[in-house]
Design an enzyme around this catalytic site. Structure first.
Site: not given
Ligand code: NAD
Length: 261
Positions: A143, A156
């Site tokens: 991130s 985080y």
């Molecule tokens: P999201 O909530 O849509 O996806 C997260 C996924 O992780 C989901 O499929 C959920 O089911 C899964 N998950 C959560 N806990 C779990 C567990 N214990 N075991 C297995 N699966 C689990 O979120 P996202 O925004 O797509 O985020 C995905 C990644 O990208 C994360 O690591 C997040 O930190 C990172 N990220 C997101 C953003 C953003 O703006 N959306 C920005 C920077 C980084």
């Protein structure tokens, strides 16, 4: 080396970025293992949709990424069912927001387990498979918070800085092999998780949608545009291309200029 026919496992991939990454890999002809901790019809339906659309093999494996044994089992099951494990994408992530004195202990442990420790366990299980095939890619979804900090996100930010460090160590331990390890650092990406925050924020600040997006969510993103899941997926596919053979141990920001500030 073209990546068509390779096998990728993507943790936390039934929605958002993980699903977008899986789709881009499938589009490139990669067989995909999707994962979440749930076990629903929807989980299996989304894998079927990707596999049928792109003519690749797709499987769903339920595994809780907060449990070290299940992290390692996810890798072994992927290798057993799809024949190998060439690409590992550590994507599963959760967030909790609170000041440090009030941050619940169990939330700290959970965020570190899912966002950081899971990647250690899956990498430990995947490297022997990659070594036996003589090729591998480890892609950690970190991130902008792996490179900068924000208040109230201690677990985080610590986990995301940690995964950048783990990425560098993975790269150094595999440096003389045809295996690379890199971290993608997204800024704000418009996923269901982020979309769901918009109505509440509109109500809280009495703002319209456009103002919430520009002044609150994208306050630190100079482009004033969200990154997309397809852009993150496309970056992951690029990291698997020959052009990226010598890119290892580094971070690629997809953040509209956030970390240039
Ligand atoms: P999201 O909530 O849509 O996806 C997260 C996924 O992780 C989901 O499929 C959920 O089911 C899964 N998950 C959560 N806990 C779990 C567990 N214990 N075991 C297995 N699966 C689990 O979120 P996202 O925004 O797509 O985020 C995905 C990644 O990208 C994360 O690591 C997040 O930190 C990172 N990220 C997101 C953003 C953003 O703006 N959306 C920005 C920077 C980084």
């Amino acid at each position: 080396m073209a990546i068509k026919g390779k096998v990728a496992v993507i943790t936390g991939s039934t929605s958002g970025i993980g699903y977008g990454v899986a789709e881009q890999f499938a589009r490139a002809g990669v067989h995909v293992a999707l994962n979440s901790f749930t076990d629903t019809e929807d989980d299996r339906r989304c894998v079927k949709a990707i596999a049928e659309e792109h003519g690749v093999r797709g499987i769903y494996i339920q595994a809780d990424m907060s449990d070290p044994d299940q992290c390692r089992a996810l890798v072994e099951k992927t290798a057993a069912e799809l024949g190998s494990i060439d690409i590992l994408v550590n994507n599963a992530g959760i967030q909790h927001v609170a000041g440090i004195p009030d941050f619940p202990r169990e939330k700290w442990d959970q965020v570190i387990a899912v966002n950081l420790s899971s990647a250690f366990h899956t990498t430990a299980a995947a490297l022997p498979h990659m070594r036996s095939k003589g090729w591998g890619r480890v892609i950690n979804i970190a991130s902008a918070h792996g490179l900068t900090a924000s208040p109230y996100k201690s677990a985080y930010v610590a986990a995301k800085h940690g995964i950048v460090g783990l990425t560098k160590v993975t790269a150094l331990e595999t440096a003389e092999e045809p295996i690379t390890a890199n971290a993608i650092c997204p800024g704000y990406v418009l996923t269901p998780l982020v979309e769901n925050q918009i109505p509440d924020t509109m109500e809280k600040y009495g703002m319209d949608r456009e103002t919430v997006v520009r002044e609150v969510l994208l306050q630190r993103q100079p482009s004033k545009q969200f990154a997309t899941v397809d852009q993150i997926g496309g970056t992951a596919v690029f990291l698997c291309s020959e052009a990226a053979d010598q890119i290892t141990g580094t971070t690629i920001s997809v953040d509209g200029g956030w970390t240039a500030l």
